[in-house]
Motif scaffolding. Structure first.
Motif, short mmCIF file in Angstrom:
data_model
loop_
_atom_site.label_atom_id
_atom_site.label_comp_id
_atom_site.label_asym_id
_atom_site.label_seq_id
_atom_site.Cartn_x
_atom_site.Cartn_y
_atom_site.Cartn_z
N ASP A 143 0.82 -1.21 0.00
CA ASP A 143 0.00 0.00 0.00
C ASP A 143 0.85 1.27 0.00
OD1 ASP A 143 0.88 -0.70 2.50
OD2 ASP A 143 -0.93 -0.06 3.55
N GLY A 144 2.12 1.16 -0.42
CA GLY A 144 2.94 2.34 -0.67
C GLY A 144 3.61 2.98 0.52
N HIS A 164 20.97 -13.16 1.33
CA HIS A 164 19.90 -13.90 0.67
C HIS A 164 18.54 -13.63 1.33
CE1 HIS A 164 18.06 -17.21 -1.58
NE2 HIS A 164 17.48 -17.55 -0.45
N LEU A 165 18.50 -13.68 2.66
CA LEU A 165 17.23 -13.47 3.36
C LEU A 165 16.76 -12.02 3.28
CD1 LEU A 165 17.65 -15.68 6.57
CD2 LEU A 165 16.34 -16.17 4.50
N GLU A 166 17.68 -11.07 3.29
CA GLU A 166 17.27 -9.67 3.17
C GLU A 166 16.64 -9.40 1.81
OE1 GLU A 166 20.75 -7.42 4.13
OE2 GLU A 166 20.43 -7.56 6.30
N ASP A 167 17.20 -9.98 0.75
CA ASP A 167 16.58 -9.84 -0.57
C ASP A 167 15.19 -10.46 -0.60
OD1 ASP A 167 18.74 -8.49 -1.67
OD2 ASP A 167 19.71 -10.29 -2.39
N LEU A 168 15.06 -11.62 0.03
CA LEU A 168 13.76 -12.30 0.08
C LEU A 168 12.75 -11.48 0.87
CD1 LEU A 168 12.00 -14.79 -0.48
CD2 LEU A 168 12.98 -15.84 1.58
N VAL A 169 13.17 -10.93 2.01
CA VAL A 169 12.27 -10.11 2.83
C VAL A 169 11.78 -8.90 2.05
CG1 VAL A 169 12.21 -8.57 4.83
CG2 VAL A 169 13.14 -10.87 5.08
N MET A 170 12.68 -8.25 1.31
CA MET A 170 12.28 -7.08 0.52
C MET A 170 11.21 -7.44 -0.50
SD MET A 170 15.99 -5.30 -0.11
CE MET A 170 15.32 -4.13 -1.31
N SER A 171 11.36 -8.59 -1.15
CA SER A 171 10.37 -8.98 -2.16
C SER A 171 9.02 -9.30 -1.52
CB SER A 171 10.87 -10.20 -2.95
OG SER A 171 10.94 -11.34 -2.13
N LEU A 172 9.02 -9.86 -0.30
CA LEU A 172 7.77 -10.18 0.38
C LEU A 172 7.12 -8.94 0.98
CD1 LEU A 172 8.72 -13.54 2.11
CD2 LEU A 172 7.32 -13.21 0.07
N VAL A 173 7.91 -7.96 1.42
CA VAL A 173 7.36 -6.70 1.91
C VAL A 173 6.55 -6.02 0.82
CG1 VAL A 173 7.98 -4.33 2.56
CG2 VAL A 173 9.04 -6.27 3.73
N ALA A 174 7.02 -6.08 -0.42
CA ALA A 174 6.33 -5.45 -1.55
C ALA A 174 4.96 -6.08 -1.82
CB ALA A 174 7.19 -5.52 -2.80
N LYS A 175 4.72 -7.27 -1.27
CA LYS A 175 3.44 -7.96 -1.48
C LYS A 175 2.54 -7.90 -0.25
CE LYS A 175 5.71 -11.38 -4.47
NZ LYS A 175 6.04 -12.81 -4.64
N THR A 176 2.96 -7.15 0.77
CA THR A 176 2.23 -7.12 2.04
C THR A 176 1.92 -5.67 2.43
OG1 THR A 176 3.59 -9.03 2.72
CG2 THR A 176 2.28 -7.95 4.44
N THR A 177 0.73 -5.45 2.97
CA THR A 177 0.37 -4.10 3.41
C THR A 177 1.08 -3.77 4.73
OG1 THR A 177 -1.55 -4.82 4.70
CG2 THR A 177 -1.91 -4.35 2.36
N PHE A 178 1.20 -2.49 4.98
CA PHE A 178 1.86 -2.03 6.22
C PHE A 178 1.10 -2.53 7.44
CE2 PHE A 178 2.39 1.28 9.54
CZ PHE A 178 3.74 1.09 9.77
N GLN A 179 -0.22 -2.51 7.38
CA GLN A 179 -1.03 -2.97 8.52
C GLN A 179 -0.78 -4.45 8.81
OE1 GLN A 179 -5.24 -2.30 8.08
NE2 GLN A 179 -5.71 -2.91 10.18
N ARG A 234 3.01 7.74 3.59
CA ARG A 234 2.36 6.84 2.64
C ARG A 234 2.12 7.57 1.33
NH1 ARG A 234 -1.30 2.63 3.84
NH2 ARG A 234 -1.42 3.45 5.97
N GLU A 235 2.40 6.91 0.24
CA GLU A 235 2.15 7.49 -1.08
C GLU A 235 0.64 7.56 -1.32
OE1 GLU A 235 4.19 5.30 -4.01
OE2 GLU A 235 6.18 5.99 -3.42
N ALA A 236 0.21 8.63 -1.96
CA ALA A 236 -1.23 8.79 -2.24
C ALA A 236 -1.74 7.63 -3.09
CB ALA A 236 -1.45 10.11 -2.97
N ALA A 237 -2.87 7.09 -2.65
CA ALA A 237 -3.42 5.95 -3.38
C ALA A 237 -4.14 6.40 -4.62
CB ALA A 237 -4.38 5.18 -2.47
N ASP A 238 -3.91 5.73 -5.71
CA ASP A 238 -4.57 6.00 -6.98
C ASP A 238 -5.23 4.70 -7.42
OD1 ASP A 238 -5.40 6.61 -9.49
OD2 ASP A 238 -3.48 7.44 -10.18
#
Length: 285
Positions: free
Chosen positions: A86-87, A129-144, A186-190
């Motif tokens: 969610d940005g 390796h795990l830090e790269d994996l965590v970054m990719s999973l963060v991008a698929k998960t909302t902050f909440q 948070r970036e404005a939602a569009d």
């Protein structure tokens, strides 16, 4: 002489005891025990043997012995700033325990990659390796969700890392998120179709970039291993040669000492033998 013991018999028994002592000393030096939470990797002499309990005989110059730790390694994760689904720009800190399981196939994989590496080198590779994996999973998960469902996110990291870590001969024993911190607004939602398409493309592009980064790091690691392997193996061979040379000199000294004792015993027995000899003194010939 009816009740006396022959000096020659005493001499023979003394020689047998010395031979047995020398043989047991040599065998004791060639036998290596497996310590707790470690595996012995014995190569040469017709293949590779992995020993996780008891011990094994290792023959110098024919076989090579290496020890691989199976102790759990603590890996602290500090994922760089990345955007949630969610940005929201966040940083994430987590703690993980990673280890080589006591399974022959996994130990062999780990030995091929980590045998000559120090624990801190292994931890550094797993951390990246795990830090790269965590970054990719963060991008698929909302902050909440990152804030409220940390256990679920941790389980997802463990599940997603299963295949990639298995190729290295490793498993995650535990993974826990310690802190999720928003580092910006948070970036404005569009919600327009075009924005949704852009977000989908951005997510795909980020996954590709993460995969490329992982592949690049693995390639760099492989190149570094190739450069250092020969030097390390040469050092190992030289060390084994020095150890064998010292052991050989020690065994020679023990054999010489035993031979000296044997000769002293023989000299002490000459006089009684000369006195009891019927016709000639053979020791003077």
């Amino acid at each position: 002489m009816g009740g006396s013991v022959s000096p020659l018999l005493i001499l023979a028994l003394f020689a047998i005891v010395i031979v047995i002592y020398v043989e047991f000393s040599m065998m004791a030096r060639l036998f290596h025990k497996v310590g707790p939470n470690e595996a012995l990797i014995v190569s040469g002499g017709g293949g590779i043997k992995i020993v996780t309990g008891g011990g094994i005989m290792v023959w110098p110059f024919i076989q090579k012995l290496d020890r691989l730790s199976l102790e759990a390694m603590k890996v602290d994760i500090a994922a760089p700033e990345s955007l949630t689904l969610d940005g929201v720009p966040v940083t994430l800190h987590a703690a993980s325990l990673v280890k080589i399981p006591s399974d022959g196939a996994m130990i062999k994989k780990a030995a091929e990659r980590f045998l000559l590496k120090k624990p801190e080198e292994i931890i550094a590779m797993v951390k990246e390796h795990l830090e790269d994996l965590v970054m990719s999973l963060v991008a698929k998960t909302t902050f909440q969700d990152l804030q409220k469902e940390r256990d679920k996110f941790s389980a997802e990291v463990t599940k997603s890392s299963l295949e990639s870590l298995s190729r290295m001969g490793l498993v995650i024993e535990s993974f826990s998120v310690r802190e999720v911190k928003a580092t910006g607004r948070r970036e404005a939602a569009d919600h327009s179709p075009a924005a949704a398409m852009d977000r989908a493309e951005a997510g795909t592009l980020e996954e590709i970039n993460v995969s490329v980064a992982i592949a690049r790091r693995e390639a760099e690691t492989a190149a570094l291993e190739a450069k250092t392997e020969i030097a390390k193996l040469k050092a190992e061979v030289e060390m084994e040669a020095q150890i064998f040379a010292r052991e050989l000199e020690k065994m020679k000294a023990e054999a010489a000492f035993a031979s000296g004792q044997f000769n002293d015993a023989l000299e002490k027995m000459k006089d009684p033998l000369k006195a009891s000899w019927p016709s000639e003194n053979l020791f003077d010939k």
